[in-house]
Enzyme design. Structure first.
Site, PDB file in Angstrom:
ATOM      1  CG  LEU A  51      -1.984  -1.060   1.358  1.00 19.46           C
ATOM      2  CD1 LEU A  51      -2.622  -1.000   2.744  1.00 19.46           C
ATOM      3  CD2 LEU A  51      -3.034  -0.897   0.275  1.00 19.46           C
ATOM      4  CG  HIS A  52       2.422   3.250  -3.210  1.00 13.74           C
ATOM      5  ND1 HIS A  52       1.952   2.133  -3.872  1.00 13.74           N
ATOM      6  CD2 HIS A  52       2.569   4.211  -4.152  1.00 13.74           C
ATOM      7  CE1 HIS A  52       1.836   2.413  -5.164  1.00 13.74           C
ATOM      8  NE2 HIS A  52       2.196   3.659  -5.366  1.00 13.74           N
ATOM      9  NE  ARG A  53      -1.551   3.841  -6.756  1.00 18.75           N
ATOM     10  CZ  ARG A  53      -1.008   4.190  -7.905  1.00 18.75           C
ATOM     11  NH1 ARG A  53      -0.753   5.459  -8.156  1.00 18.75           N
ATOM     12  NH2 ARG A  53      -0.719   3.283  -8.821  1.00 18.75           N
TER      13      ARG A  53
END
Length: 378
Positions: free
Chosen positions: A217-219
């Site tokens: 996850l990085h958004r």
């Protein structure tokens, strides 16, 4: 032909590697055919903007993918998106003036892609965009803005699918400037699958093929809101019957996660991994849960179920053809997708057209034609 080949962030490195290898192979073949042993038909200068400056996000990929050392590293990491874009523009302008090129090749949709395209065009240099035409329709994504602006000033468009072609045609791009070549990310995947190796924690965590999940996850929409990130993780780890979840954590995500104070016995957070060990992890996973675009392409080719925690995707082929499902960004939607997976009802998927490991070869063949036909360079 002199080319300036630009890379700046982790996804870029996987896209430039096969292009560099294909250029070298093509040059050798043309030298043998022509008998000119000391002349390169395509000369390139590799420019690393420094957008990803962390060792595990940058230099590791150069070593693992056999990419030569960059001719220059502009050192433009850090700062806000505006500060970073501006820094890259200033530095790349100096670079391109000092080392003029016939063509600047940019890849993907990161800040470096946008910044170097603008600089090149203002210096009256042609631009080619690899992975052109992809669209999510979500203007809240910084990458979407980068894609649209880059494609609005690009001269030659190398596309991954017919979906991308249609996006460009709808925006008024002449079809003669669009080249459907396939996916360079898959070139890298296919060329390196035999070199994948388990990460150092494989035995420590007692991981077994098909008996764990990979989470990335990085958004901003998912990780900047601490409570949303917390809810997503909770929905995942509590609905997979206790199987391990391996979570290689992006620096952006770690900043928020470290303040949540959460802990689950089956959640294992690890540092970012290199390309070879990360894809070993993906290849042997039960499924991948992500908000990345590139990973959905890799899981499609490897036949691994993929759950994407986003409302839109710029890679519809991974949903329409591949193993990916778009479940949205609402944490409550995660459980239903996991139930389908647990029942063994996940779709099998197929590999999209031209995702065959030969994309870079097709790109280089087009470059040779561009060199040979002067009307492209007027």
């Amino acid at each position: 032909m002199n080319i300036s080949l630009v890379a700046g962030a982790r996804p870029n490195f996987m896209k430039i590697a096969p292009i560099i290898h294909a250029i070298k192979i093509k040059n050798e073949k043309l030298k043998i055919k022509s008998g000119q042993d000391k002349w390169s038909f395509i000369k390139y200068r590799l420019v690393h903007t420094g957008q990803h400056y962390d060792e595990k996000m940058s230099e590791t990929f150069f070593r693992e993918l056999n990419i030569p050392e960059p001719d220059v590293n502009l050192g433009c990491g850090g700062g806000t998106q505006a500060e970073q874009t501006a820094a890259i523009m200033v530095a790349f302008e100096k670079e391109l003036i000092a080392h003029p090129a016939d063509l600047v090749i940019v890849v993907g949709d990161v800040n470096s892609t946008l910044a170097c395209s603008i600089v090149a065009k203002k210096l009256n240099t042609k631009v080619a965009h690899v992975e052109a035409g992809i669209r999510s329709g979500d203007m809240s994504m910084p990458e979407e803005i980068n894609r649209i602006v880059t494609d609005s000033i690009t001269d030659y468009f190398f596309t991954t699918t017919t979906w991308a072609n249609q996006n460009l045609l709808k925006s008024g791009i002449d079809e003669k400037r669009i080249f459907l070549v396939g996916n360079v990310m898959i070139d890298t995947l296919m060329a390196n699958q035999h070199r994948f190796y388990p990460p150092p924690f494989w035995e420590i965590f007692n991981l077994q093929p098909g008996q764990y999940f990979v989470l990335t996850l990085h958004r901003p929409a998912n990780v900047d809101d601490a409570q949303k990130l917390k809810s997503m993780i909770h929905e995942i780890v509590t609905n997979i019957d206790g199987l391990p979840v391996i979570f290689p954590m992006h620096p952006r995500t770690f900043k928020v996660y470290s303040e949540l104070g959460i802990s689950y016995p089956n959640l294992y957070t690890v540092e970012p991994l290199g390309y070879l060990s990360f894809n070993y992890l993906v290849k042997h996973a039960k499924a991948v849960i992500t908000d990345s675009g590139g990973i959905t392409e890799e899981t499609t080719v490897m036949g691994i179920p993929c759950i994407t925690l986003r409302d839109t995707t710029e890679r519809p082929e991974t949903v329409e053809i591949g193993t990916n499902e778009l479940v949205g960004s609402n944490p409550k939607a995660i459980k239903a997708a996991l139930e389908i997976l647990k029942r063994g009802e996940w779709k099998k998927g197929k590999i999209p057209e031209l995702w065959d490991g030969k994309t870079a070869e097709r790109i280089v063949n087009v470059l040779i034609k561009l060199r040979d036909y002067s009307n492209y360079y007027v």
